[in-house]
Design a protein around this motif. Structure first.
Motif, short mmCIF file in Angstrom:
data_model
loop_
_atom_site.label_atom_id
_atom_site.label_comp_id
_atom_site.label_asym_id
_atom_site.label_seq_id
_atom_site.Cartn_x
_atom_site.Cartn_y
_atom_site.Cartn_z
N VAL A 195 -20.59 -28.97 -27.04
CA VAL A 195 -19.36 -28.70 -26.27
C VAL A 195 -18.92 -29.96 -25.52
N SER A 196 -19.24 -31.10 -26.12
CA SER A 196 -18.82 -32.36 -25.49
C SER A 196 -17.30 -32.48 -25.42
N ASP A 197 -16.62 -31.81 -26.34
CA ASP A 197 -15.16 -31.77 -26.33
C ASP A 197 -14.72 -30.54 -25.55
N SER A 198 -13.89 -30.73 -24.54
CA SER A 198 -13.48 -29.61 -23.68
C SER A 198 -12.68 -28.57 -24.45
N GLY A 199 -11.92 -29.01 -25.45
CA GLY A 199 -11.15 -28.07 -26.26
C GLY A 199 -12.07 -27.15 -27.06
N THR A 200 -13.14 -27.72 -27.57
CA THR A 200 -14.11 -26.94 -28.33
C THR A 200 -14.80 -25.93 -27.42
N ALA A 201 -15.17 -26.37 -26.23
CA ALA A 201 -15.84 -25.50 -25.27
C ALA A 201 -14.95 -24.31 -24.92
N LEU A 202 -13.66 -24.57 -24.73
CA LEU A 202 -12.73 -23.50 -24.38
C LEU A 202 -12.53 -22.55 -25.55
N TYR A 203 -12.50 -23.09 -26.75
CA TYR A 203 -12.31 -22.26 -27.95
C TYR A 203 -13.49 -21.28 -28.10
N ILE A 204 -14.69 -21.78 -27.91
CA ILE A 204 -15.88 -20.93 -28.05
C ILE A 204 -15.87 -19.85 -26.98
N GLU A 205 -15.56 -20.23 -25.75
CA GLU A 205 -15.56 -19.26 -24.65
C GLU A 205 -14.56 -18.15 -24.89
N ARG A 206 -13.39 -18.49 -25.42
CA ARG A 206 -12.34 -17.49 -25.64
C ARG A 206 -12.64 -16.57 -26.83
N ASN A 207 -13.25 -17.11 -27.86
CA ASN A 207 -13.39 -16.36 -29.12
C ASN A 207 -14.78 -15.82 -29.41
N CYS A 208 -15.76 -16.19 -28.62
CA CYS A 208 -17.15 -15.87 -28.96
C CYS A 208 -17.41 -14.37 -29.13
N ILE A 209 -16.84 -13.53 -28.26
CA ILE A 209 -17.17 -12.10 -28.34
C ILE A 209 -16.65 -11.46 -29.62
N SER A 210 -15.63 -12.05 -30.23
CA SER A 210 -15.11 -11.51 -31.49
C SER A 210 -16.13 -11.63 -32.61
N TYR A 211 -17.13 -12.47 -32.40
CA TYR A 211 -18.17 -12.67 -33.40
C TYR A 211 -19.54 -12.21 -32.91
N GLY A 212 -19.56 -11.55 -31.76
CA GLY A 212 -20.80 -10.98 -31.25
C GLY A 212 -21.61 -11.89 -30.34
N PHE A 213 -20.98 -12.96 -29.81
CA PHE A 213 -21.70 -13.90 -28.94
C PHE A 213 -21.26 -13.79 -27.48
N LYS A 239 -21.17 -7.47 -31.87
CA LYS A 239 -19.79 -7.42 -31.40
C LYS A 239 -19.57 -6.38 -30.31
N ASP A 240 -20.05 -5.17 -30.51
CA ASP A 240 -19.82 -4.10 -29.52
C ASP A 240 -20.44 -4.47 -28.18
N ASN A 241 -21.66 -4.95 -28.21
CA ASN A 241 -22.33 -5.34 -26.96
C ASN A 241 -21.62 -6.50 -26.29
N ALA A 242 -21.17 -7.47 -27.07
CA ALA A 242 -20.50 -8.64 -26.51
C ALA A 242 -19.21 -8.24 -25.79
N VAL A 243 -18.43 -7.37 -26.41
CA VAL A 243 -17.17 -6.92 -25.80
C VAL A 243 -17.45 -6.18 -24.50
N LYS A 244 -18.44 -5.31 -24.49
CA LYS A 244 -18.77 -4.54 -23.29
C LYS A 244 -19.30 -5.45 -22.18
N MET A 245 -20.13 -6.41 -22.54
CA MET A 245 -20.70 -7.30 -21.53
C MET A 245 -19.63 -8.13 -20.84
N GLU A 253 -29.45 -9.71 -18.93
CA GLU A 253 -30.40 -8.97 -18.09
C GLU A 253 -29.71 -7.77 -17.44
N GLU A 254 -28.52 -7.98 -16.90
CA GLU A 254 -27.80 -6.90 -16.23
C GLU A 254 -27.40 -5.80 -17.22
N TYR A 255 -27.00 -6.20 -18.40
CA TYR A 255 -26.55 -5.23 -19.40
C TYR A 255 -27.71 -4.38 -19.90
N VAL A 256 -28.85 -4.99 -20.12
CA VAL A 256 -30.03 -4.25 -20.57
C VAL A 256 -30.46 -3.25 -19.49
#
Length: 266
Positions: A195-213, A239-245, A253-256
């Motif tokens: 995530v050395s590139d700020s654009g990449t870091a933002l992309y992952i943060e925004r889209n990660c839950i769509s892939y279960g992260f 995916k379901d857990n990621a969206v809920k979290m 830890e909190e979710y479990v």
């Protein structure tokens, strides 16, 4: 019976003889014997036997199919439960993994990854490339021995600093690089992205839950995770857990704990 009878005459003669014999029997017994009754009885009996055998065979295959279906459904449910438990396994100082624990791993872009997240991680990388973002991975699965070496090397390096005593250095390193058996990298479900590139870091943060992260160690959850915040470490939870979290603003830890409380109430 005279000679020279035609086949038709012979048949008629035999039929007449049978009828006279039947009439005589009816006269003596007072019962009526319908023509062909014996033959029909044989046919009816045969039909009954066939029907019984067919019903028995049908029942057998129905039971067999039901048993197989039930077993398959039970097996499928059990596998789903087991995979769900693995996805939500918290690994830390209080919940270490055995030194010989190794998940089912597959190779993806030169990295060993847990088979449970292979498809979604692969799709995430492909979709990012389609969006003009190149996601780079620093590491995924780290074995027990590799984690031990990483921890020892980091600790040894920090001890070169005169400002750190061994106790202070250990406390610091353990919140940065967990000891062997205490790292979720050993599950093969923790991805360290570049995530050395700020654009990449933002992309992952925004889209990660769509892939279960989910971001495994958010800055504002340090008191719960006992780990320093990291914007590069993402944990696959499905995916379901990621969206809920994200909706609940919970770390793993909190979710479990939340799910455990829900199950207790039920």
């Amino acid at each position: 019976m005279p000679f020279g009878m035609t086949p038709s005459d012979k048949k008629s003669y035999k039929e007449s003889k049978r009828r006279r014999k039947q009439a005589l029997m009816e006269e003596k017994t007072g019962r009526i014997f319908p023509y062909g009754s014996a033959k029909r009885k044989v046919i009816i009996a045969a039909c009954i036997v066939i029907a019984v055998l067919a019903a028995a065979a049908g029942a057998y295959f129905l039971i067999l199919f039901s048993t197989d279906s039930g077993y398959s459904a039970q097996k499928s449910t059990q596998e789903t439960v087991e995979s769900s438990e693995e996805l939500l396994t918290v690994v830390n100082k209080q919940n270490p993994l055995e030194f010989d624990y190794v998940p089912e791993l597959l190779m993806l872009d030169g990295f060993k990854v847990n088979s449970l997240m292979y498809d979604d991680l692969s799709q995430m990388l492909d979709d990012a490339q389609s969006d003009g973002v190149e996601l780079k991975i620093n590491s995924v699965y780290v074995s027990y021995d590799e984690q031990k070496k990483l921890y020892d090397d980091t600790l040894s390096e920090l001890l070169q600093n005169p400002d750190y005593t061994e106790v202070r250095a250990q406390a610091y390193v353990q919140k940065l690089v967990p000891m062997a058996g205490q790292s979720e990298a050993q599950t093969g479900l923790l991805v360290d992205f570049d995530v050395s590139d700020s654009g990449t870091a933002l992309y992952i943060e925004r889209n990660c839950i769509s892939y279960g992260f989910i971001q495994r160690y958010p800055d504002d959850k340090e008191s719960v995770t006992s780990m320093y915040g990291s914007e590069s470490l993402y944990r696959y939870v499905g995916k379901d857990n990621a969206v809920k979290m994200r909706s609940y603003n919970m770390c793993l830890e909190e979710y479990v704990d939340y799910l455990s409380a829900q199950n207790s109430d039920d």
